[in-house]
Design a protein around this motif. Structure first.
Motif, PDB file in Angstrom:
ATOM      1  N   ASP A  43       0.856  -1.182   0.000  1.00 26.77           N
ATOM      2  CA  ASP A  43       0.000   0.000   0.000  1.00 26.77           C
ATOM      3  C   ASP A  43       0.899   1.241   0.000  1.00 26.77           C
ATOM      4  O   ASP A  43       1.100   1.895   1.021  1.00 26.77           O
ATOM      5  CB  ASP A  43      -0.909  -0.030   1.227  1.00 26.77           C
ATOM      6  CG  ASP A  43      -1.962   1.060   1.203  1.00 26.77           C
ATOM      7  OD1 ASP A  43      -1.942   1.905   0.274  1.00 26.77           O
ATOM      8  OD2 ASP A  43      -2.803   1.075   2.126  1.00 26.77           O
ATOM      9  N   ASP A  45       0.581   4.242  -1.382  1.00 29.23           N
ATOM     10  CA  ASP A  45      -0.033   5.546  -1.125  1.00 29.23           C
ATOM     11  C   ASP A  45      -0.124   5.826   0.373  1.00 29.23           C
ATOM     12  O   ASP A  45       0.178   6.929   0.828  1.00 29.23           O
ATOM     13  CB  ASP A  45      -1.420   5.628  -1.758  1.00 29.23           C
ATOM     14  CG  ASP A  45      -1.359   5.668  -3.281  1.00 29.23           C
ATOM     15  OD1 ASP A  45      -0.326   6.128  -3.816  1.00 29.23           O
ATOM     16  OD2 ASP A  45      -2.331   5.238  -3.921  1.00 29.23           O
ATOM     17  N   THR A  46      -0.519   4.823   1.150  1.00 34.06           N
ATOM     18  CA  THR A  46      -0.614   4.999   2.600  1.00 34.06           C
ATOM     19  C   THR A  46       0.774   5.164   3.211  1.00 34.06           C
ATOM     20  O   THR A  46       0.968   5.980   4.119  1.00 34.06           O
ATOM     21  CB  THR A  46      -1.346   3.804   3.244  1.00 34.06           C
ATOM     22  OG1 THR A  46      -2.641   3.690   2.639  1.00 34.06           O
ATOM     23  CG2 THR A  46      -1.506   3.986   4.734  1.00 34.06           C
ATOM     24  N   ALA A  49       1.898   8.660   2.485  1.00 32.06           N
ATOM     25  CA  ALA A  49       1.157   9.607   3.322  1.00 32.06           C
ATOM     26  C   ALA A  49       1.747   9.632   4.732  1.00 32.06           C
ATOM     27  O   ALA A  49       1.908  10.699   5.329  1.00 32.06           O
ATOM     28  CB  ALA A  49      -0.322   9.234   3.361  1.00 32.06           C
ATOM     29  N   ALA A  79       7.433   3.068  -5.806  1.00 34.61           N
ATOM     30  CA  ALA A  79       6.383   3.820  -6.499  1.00 34.61           C
ATOM     31  C   ALA A  79       6.860   4.325  -7.863  1.00 34.61           C
ATOM     32  O   ALA A  79       6.090   4.934  -8.599  1.00 34.61           O
ATOM     33  CB  ALA A  79       5.924   4.990  -5.635  1.00 34.61           C
TER      34      ALA A  79
END
Length: 105
Positions: A43, A45-46, A49, A79
């Motif tokens: 994950d 994106d998390t 963040a 990513a």
């Protein structure tokens, strides 16, 4: 006062210091581990963040700040953002300097 939450969010600086003295994870350490855990789970994106929210100066040791930079760079590489990954700050010099006992007279 009962404080619930992830990460612990109550009590301010004094409560944070008490958690550190008891050997509990601090809010900064929760954020640090969230980067690596979410990266490992895929994950990204998390994880990114969590990296944006992390304040490295809140981490108690130079090694933790170096870990934050490394985990963030690895997440950015995963990513596909190599330029941002290599722009991450390097480990503080104190991570590499051995702790030597004081010299004897």
């Amino acid at each position: 006062m009962l404080c619930l939450g992830y990460p612990p969010r109550c009590g301010g600086q004094e409560a944070e210091e008490q958690r550190r003295q008891r050997g509990e994870l601090t809010v900064g350490q929760y954020a640090l581990y969230r980067i690596g855990i979410h990266r490992h789970l895929g994950d990204l994106d998390t994880a990114l963040a969590a990296a944006r929210r992390l304040q490295p100066e809140a981490l108690p040791a130079a090694q933790r700040r170096a870990r934050a930079a490394t985990d963030t760079a690895r997440t950015l590489l995963d990513a596909g953002d190599a330029a941002a990954a290599f722009a991450q700050p390097s480990a503080p010099r104190s991570v590499f300097e051995p702790k030597l006992p004081p010299s004897l007279p």
